[in-house]
Design a protein around this motif. Structure first.
Motif, short mmCIF file in Angstrom:
data_model
loop_
_atom_site.label_atom_id
_atom_site.label_comp_id
_atom_site.label_asym_id
_atom_site.label_seq_id
_atom_site.Cartn_x
_atom_site.Cartn_y
_atom_site.Cartn_z
N THR A 179 0.83 -1.21 0.00
CA THR A 179 0.00 0.00 0.00
C THR A 179 0.87 1.25 0.00
OG1 THR A 179 -1.79 -1.15 1.13
CG2 THR A 179 -1.78 1.26 1.27
N ALA A 180 1.92 1.25 0.78
CA ALA A 180 2.83 2.41 0.83
C ALA A 180 3.49 2.63 -0.53
CB ALA A 180 3.90 2.21 1.91
N ILE A 181 3.91 1.56 -1.16
CA ILE A 181 4.56 1.69 -2.48
C ILE A 181 3.57 2.21 -3.51
CG2 ILE A 181 5.61 0.42 -4.39
CD1 ILE A 181 6.87 -1.44 -2.19
N LEU A 182 2.38 1.64 -3.53
CA LEU A 182 1.39 2.06 -4.52
C LEU A 182 0.93 3.50 -4.32
CD1 LEU A 182 -0.78 -1.17 -4.82
CD2 LEU A 182 0.96 -0.33 -6.42
N THR A 183 0.67 3.87 -3.09
CA THR A 183 0.22 5.24 -2.82
C THR A 183 1.32 6.27 -3.08
OG1 THR A 183 0.65 4.94 -0.47
CG2 THR A 183 -1.62 4.58 -1.23
N TYR A 184 2.56 5.81 -3.08
CA TYR A 184 3.69 6.69 -3.41
C TYR A 184 3.63 7.11 -4.89
CZ TYR A 184 8.55 8.39 -3.34
OH TYR A 184 9.71 9.16 -3.41
N GLY B 40 13.80 24.03 -12.87
CA GLY B 40 14.18 22.72 -13.36
C GLY B 40 13.77 21.53 -12.51
N ILE B 41 13.15 21.77 -11.35
CA ILE B 41 12.66 20.66 -10.54
C ILE B 41 11.29 21.00 -9.96
CG2 ILE B 41 14.94 19.76 -9.93
CD1 ILE B 41 14.46 20.92 -7.11
N PHE B 42 10.49 20.00 -9.81
CA PHE B 42 9.17 20.15 -9.21
C PHE B 42 9.01 19.03 -8.19
CE2 PHE B 42 4.43 19.14 -9.87
CZ PHE B 42 4.01 20.06 -8.93
N VAL B 43 8.90 19.40 -6.92
CA VAL B 43 8.74 18.43 -5.84
C VAL B 43 7.25 18.15 -5.68
CG1 VAL B 43 9.13 17.93 -3.41
CG2 VAL B 43 10.86 19.19 -4.73
N ILE B 44 6.91 16.88 -5.78
CA ILE B 44 5.51 16.45 -5.76
C ILE B 44 5.25 15.66 -4.48
CG2 ILE B 44 3.79 15.05 -6.96
CD1 ILE B 44 5.66 15.32 -9.48
N LYS B 45 4.24 16.08 -3.72
CA LYS B 45 3.85 15.33 -2.52
C LYS B 45 2.88 14.24 -2.93
CE LYS B 45 2.24 15.47 2.13
NZ LYS B 45 1.86 16.21 3.28
N THR B 46 3.19 13.02 -2.53
CA THR B 46 2.36 11.87 -2.90
C THR B 46 1.32 11.60 -1.82
OG1 THR B 46 3.72 10.19 -1.83
CG2 THR B 46 4.33 10.86 -4.09
N VAL B 47 0.34 10.80 -2.15
CA VAL B 47 -0.69 10.41 -1.19
C VAL B 47 -0.06 9.64 -0.03
CG1 VAL B 47 -2.75 9.00 -0.89
CG2 VAL B 47 -2.49 10.39 -2.93
N GLN B 48 0.99 8.92 -0.31
CA GLN B 48 1.70 8.15 0.71
C GLN B 48 2.31 9.08 1.76
OE1 GLN B 48 5.33 8.08 0.84
NE2 GLN B 48 5.51 6.46 2.38
N GLY B 49 2.55 10.33 1.38
CA GLY B 49 3.15 11.30 2.29
C GLY B 49 4.58 11.64 1.94
#
Length: 187
Positions: free
Chosen positions: A106-111, A132-141
């Motif tokens: 679940t942690a891997i998938l939500t990442y 040149g970079i965009f930091v994306i917050k995942t559902v996993q956190g």
């Protein structure tokens, strides 16, 4: 429902739905032909209808994320194709699909899932607007870092592993899927 589980399911669905799907119900009668576009299906439905995402769909089911990724959203899923899972060390996928590893799966998938809908043009704009970079917050956190290399979007996970976006903007009724060529891993 756990937000992390929702993103994981969304990511899996994204991986599965790398291409648009047409479902012809009666090819002999044009008036009765129903073409089902990806916009009529959720992320899970789009992924499940694409042979490139069979591993992702199996993982989403094993993690119990189907309902989450079928929910309203919107989500952006960076969906690993089957070949991405095949790059993992031998036995990894089988081990992750075991019930005792559901939390890790679940942690891997939500990442791979992001809240909100981010089409390719939005991601590229965010990268260029942020030096040149965009930091994306995942559902996993956790976070993924998006950058551009040779005109392609590259995702870098927290461990420094990279994945290339190989297909973009696969529409679903509850978000968008971008196919990636490697599985990214959370902390």
């Amino acid at each position: 429902m756990n937000f992390k589980k929702l993103f994981s399911l969304t990511l899996l669905a994204l991986s599965i739905s790398l291409s648009s799907v047409a479902n012809v119900t009666n090819p002999e009668n044009d008036k009765k032909i129903k073409k089902e576009t990806s916009e009529e299906k959720t992320i899970v439905g789009v992924a499940a209808s694409n042979d490139n995402f069979t591993t992702l769909v199996a993982a989403v089911k094993a993690a119990g994320l189907v309902d989450v990724l079928n929910s309203k959203g919107p989500f952006t899923v960076f969906a690993p194709v089957n070949d991405a899972f095949a790059k993992l060390p031998e036995g990894t996928v089988g081990t992750l699909l075991k019930p005792e590893n559901k939390k890790l799966l679940t942690a891997i998938l939500t990442y791979h899932v992001v809240a909100g809908e981010f089409k390719a043009k939005d991601v590229v704009k965010a990268i260029t607007d942020n030096n040149g970079i965009f930091v994306i917050k995942t559902v996993q956190g956790g976070q993924l870092t998006a950058s551009l290399k040779d005109g392609k979007v590259i995702l870098t996970d927290v461990k420094g592993n990279t994945s290339t976006v190989v297909l973009t903007d696969v529409a679903a009724s509850n978000g968008v899927i971008h196919a990636i060529d490697s599985v990214v891993m959370p902390q």
